[in-house]
Design an enzyme around this catalytic site. Structure first.
Site, PDB file in Angstrom:
ATOM      1  N   HIS A 119     -13.187  59.948 -40.289  1.00 16.97           N
ATOM      2  CA  HIS A 119     -13.238  60.574 -38.966  1.00 16.97           C
ATOM      3  C   HIS A 119     -11.788  60.919 -38.607  1.00 16.97           C
ATOM      4  O   HIS A 119     -10.865  60.206 -39.003  1.00 16.97           O
ATOM      5  CB  HIS A 119     -13.809  59.551 -37.985  1.00 16.97           C
ATOM      6  CG  HIS A 119     -14.080  60.083 -36.623  1.00 16.97           C
ATOM      7  ND1 HIS A 119     -13.098  60.251 -35.681  1.00 16.97           N
ATOM      8  CD2 HIS A 119     -15.237  60.475 -36.025  1.00 16.97           C
ATOM      9  CE1 HIS A 119     -13.637  60.717 -34.568  1.00 16.97           C
ATOM     10  NE2 HIS A 119     -14.940  60.863 -34.755  1.00 16.97           N
ATOM     11  N   ASP A 196     -12.628  50.843 -40.245  1.00 19.46           N
ATOM     12  CA  ASP A 196     -13.234  51.554 -39.126  1.00 19.46           C
ATOM     13  C   ASP A 196     -14.738  51.267 -39.172  1.00 19.46           C
ATOM     14  O   ASP A 196     -15.463  51.828 -39.989  1.00 19.46           O
ATOM     15  CB  ASP A 196     -12.932  53.054 -39.286  1.00 19.46           C
ATOM     16  CG  ASP A 196     -13.660  53.899 -38.261  1.00 19.46           C
ATOM     17  OD1 ASP A 196     -14.434  53.350 -37.461  1.00 19.46           O
ATOM     18  OD2 ASP A 196     -13.453  55.129 -38.284  1.00 19.46           O
ATOM     19  N   GLN A 199     -19.476  53.192 -37.431  1.00 21.14           N
ATOM     20  CA  GLN A 199     -20.839  53.550 -37.833  1.00 21.14           C
ATOM     21  C   GLN A 199     -21.570  52.380 -38.487  1.00 21.14           C
ATOM     22  O   GLN A 199     -22.762  52.479 -38.771  1.00 21.14           O
ATOM     23  CB  GLN A 199     -20.831  54.756 -38.794  1.00 21.14           C
ATOM     24  CG  GLN A 199     -20.296  56.028 -38.180  1.00 21.14           C
ATOM     25  CD  GLN A 199     -21.135  56.526 -37.000  1.00 21.14           C
ATOM     26  OE1 GLN A 199     -22.284  56.136 -36.792  1.00 21.14           O
ATOM     27  NE2 GLN A 199     -20.552  57.402 -36.210  1.00 21.14           N
ATOM     28  N   LYS A 222     -21.446  53.138 -29.297  1.00 22.58           N
ATOM     29  CA  LYS A 222     -22.300  53.366 -30.471  1.00 22.58           C
ATOM     30  C   LYS A 222     -23.271  52.195 -30.684  1.00 22.58           C
ATOM     31  O   LYS A 222     -24.154  52.274 -31.520  1.00 22.58           O
ATOM     32  CB  LYS A 222     -21.451  53.539 -31.732  1.00 22.58           C
ATOM     33  CG  LYS A 222     -20.377  54.598 -31.563  1.00 22.58           C
ATOM     34  CD  LYS A 222     -20.328  55.584 -32.666  1.00 22.58           C
ATOM     35  CE  LYS A 222     -19.045  56.374 -32.606  1.00 22.58           C
ATOM     36  NZ  LYS A 222     -19.258  57.809 -32.570  1.00 22.58           N
ATOM     37  N   CYS A 360     -16.083  65.806 -36.541  1.00 22.02           N
ATOM     38  CA  CYS A 360     -14.715  65.244 -36.498  1.00 22.02           C
ATOM     39  C   CYS A 360     -14.306  64.764 -37.888  1.00 22.02           C
ATOM     40  O   CYS A 360     -13.663  63.709 -38.019  1.00 22.02           O
ATOM     41  CB  CYS A 360     -14.602  64.094 -35.511  1.00 22.02           C
ATOM     42  SG  CYS A 360     -14.934  64.577 -33.828  1.00 22.02           S
TER      43      CYS A 360
HETATM   44  C1  PLP Z   1     -16.449  56.640 -38.234  1.00 21.01           C
HETATM   45  C2  PLP Z   1     -15.917  56.853 -36.850  1.00 21.01           C
HETATM   46  N1  PLP Z   1     -14.684  56.453 -36.560  1.00 21.01           N
HETATM   47  C3  PLP Z   1     -14.153  56.609 -35.347  1.00 21.01           C
HETATM   48  C4  PLP Z   1     -14.861  57.236 -34.344  1.00 21.01           C
HETATM   49  C5  PLP Z   1     -14.233  57.392 -33.005  1.00 21.01           C
HETATM   50  O1  PLP Z   1     -14.876  56.612 -32.080  1.00 21.01           O
HETATM   51  P1  PLP Z   1     -14.592  56.752 -30.508  1.00 21.01           P
HETATM   52  O2  PLP Z   1     -14.696  58.207 -30.203  1.00 21.01           O
HETATM   53  O3  PLP Z   1     -15.679  55.952 -29.905  1.00 21.01           O
HETATM   54  O4  PLP Z   1     -13.255  56.206 -30.272  1.00 21.01           O
HETATM   55  C6  PLP Z   1     -16.147  57.681 -34.599  1.00 21.01           C
HETATM   56  C7  PLP Z   1     -16.913  58.391 -33.571  1.00 21.01           C
HETATM   57  O5  PLP Z   1     -17.738  59.214 -33.845  1.00 21.01           O
HETATM   58  C8  PLP Z   1     -16.698  57.486 -35.891  1.00 21.01           C
HETATM   59  O6  PLP Z   1     -17.927  57.870 -36.183  1.00 21.01           O
END
Ligand code: PLP
Length: 402
Positions: A119, A196, A199, A222, A360
């Site tokens: 992401h 991270d 997901q 999430k 993203c």
């Molecule tokens: C794999 C992953 N990392 C990071 C993020 C960023 O999360 P946030 O926008 O809640 O900070 C997301 C959000 O879609 C994501 O799917």
């Protein structure tokens, strides 16, 4: 899992005259009554600023806020809640670590390994850190199906590798990484790891004690909690060594006009008035997931993902984007001859919410030679009927478009 939808008011309302079939939980999940009611209840009964007042209401708010930290620690199987920092979300968690590591632990020519499937929030913070320090970003490339294997990671490691920052489950194609083995290989070599877990947290049990990363980030929105709240797990030794990310109230010990000393962890990393009610409601979201049972959730997500994958795969006008060996919660695909945005718009006209875009994850899209995909992702409220309705409407739309 049959009656779970009833817990989600938005899924029982009509939007534009239609009940919504929500298939975009990877972007954000819907909220159950228990979380919504907790937000209202906290503002009505126990709201005040935390850690400050001697008066009762502030103590109640502080107790609830700190109880939530304990709950997050338990949810991630972390021994000490001091190792849990409340953040705005995964993005802030990664920025915090990248920035603080860049301040004093990352040097010229050090290497940071991230994958093609990140992401953007696990790419851009490292670019900034690299720019500040002269460190280099090393790209761990998946195979053509989107698999990331430990053997490939090991090939990327050099004497200069300082940090490995990878997703537990990717948001573009839902591939599962062997994160425990990755953290083990890193530990053997004294490399810092950040996972991270955005997901993964909605679908699988997160056991920090078993995975042993240095840092792990999640987003509350999430996992059925509010937006604007998330958590960062940080290994105590690291958190104590790192410099603060933001500064101001709450994170200090002693302040004079010329210099200050900082509070102990976790407060050192929570400058300013936090998202008090968000943090408290995050505990309700965790309770909601625990009540269902995380193993049951994994089983359910797995079941829905498999069914959808197989049904899409059997359609000759569908191209699945990313064919990893292990996936969960997410399927990305294209309808031959149609733009993802057109398909998503027509599905929306029929009350079906799916995501179309680059998610993203532009480098991931390039890896699969696409600009955008359609993405279906699941939450606890989805069921086989949602998949059937989605497919019936998709087939109809394809007839219309072609
Ligand atoms: C794999 C992953 N990392 C990071 C993020 C960023 O999360 P946030 O926008 O809640 O900070 C997301 C959000 O879609 C994501 O799917």
């Amino acid at each position: 899992m049959n009656n779970i939808k009833e817990n989600f008011p938005i899924l029982n309302k009509k939007i534009d005259g239609k009940k919504v079939i929500y298939l975009d939980s990877a972007a954000s999940s819907q909220k159950p009554y228990s979380v919504i009611n907790d937000i209202k209840h906290t503002y009505e009964n126990s709201y005040a600023n935390v850690h400050r007042g001697i008066y009762k209401l502030s103590q109640i708010a502080t107790d609830k806020y700190e109880a939530s930290r304990e709950k997050v620690a338990k949810f991630l199987n972390v021994k000490s809640s001091k190792e849990i920092i409340f953040t705005r979300g995964a993005t802030e968690g990664i920025n915090l670590i990248a920035s603080s590591l860049a301040d004093s632990f990352l040097s010229q020519d050090d290497e940071v390994i991230i994958s093609t499937l990140e992401h953007h929030s696990n790419i851009v913070p490292w670019q900034i850190a690299a720019k500040k320090t002269g460190a280099k970003i090393v790209e761990l490339k998946p195979d053509s199906n989107g698999n990331i294997f430990v053997e490939e990671l090991i090939k990327c490691i050099t004497k200069r590798t300082k940090i490995i920052s990878l997703p537990h489950i990717t948001n573009s194609i839902g591939s599962i990484l062997p994160i425990k083995e990755i953290c083990l290989e890193a530990k053997k070599r004294g490399i810092i790891t950040l996972v991270d877990g955005c997901q993964a947290a909605p679908h699988v049990e997160i056991d920090i004690n078993e995975i042993q990363p240095d840092f792990y980030v999640i987003s509350g929105h999430k996992i059925y909690g509010p937006s604007g709240i998330g958590a960062l797990y940080g290994n105590k030794e690291w958190l104590e060594k790192l410099s603060p990310y933001q500064t101001g109230g709450e994170m200090i010990d002693f302040v004079s006009i010329q210099k200050s000393t900082y509070a102990n962890i976790p407060n050192k990393f929570e400058a300013g008035t936090p998202n008090i009610v968000g943090a408290i409601a995050l505990a309700s979201a965790i309770d909601f997931m625990n009540e269902i049972g995380i193993n049951k959730i994994t089983e359910h997500s797995n079941y829905l993902t498999k069914i959808l994958y197989e049904k899409l795969k059997s359609l000759n006008y569908i191209r699945i984007v990313g064919e990893p060996e292990r996936r969960l919660g997410i399927v990305s695909f294209l309808v031959e001859g149609s733009h993802p945005h057109d398909v998503a718009l027509l599905l929306d006209n029929r009350g079906i919410s799916v995501r179309a875009g680059h998610h993203c994850a532009q480098p991931a899209m390039r890896h699969f030679n696409v600009d955008t995909t359609l993405r279906v992702s699941f939450g606890v409220y989805n069921n086989e009927e949602d998949i059937d309705k989605f497919l019936i409407n998709l087939k109809d739309i394809v007839k219309y478009l072609q």
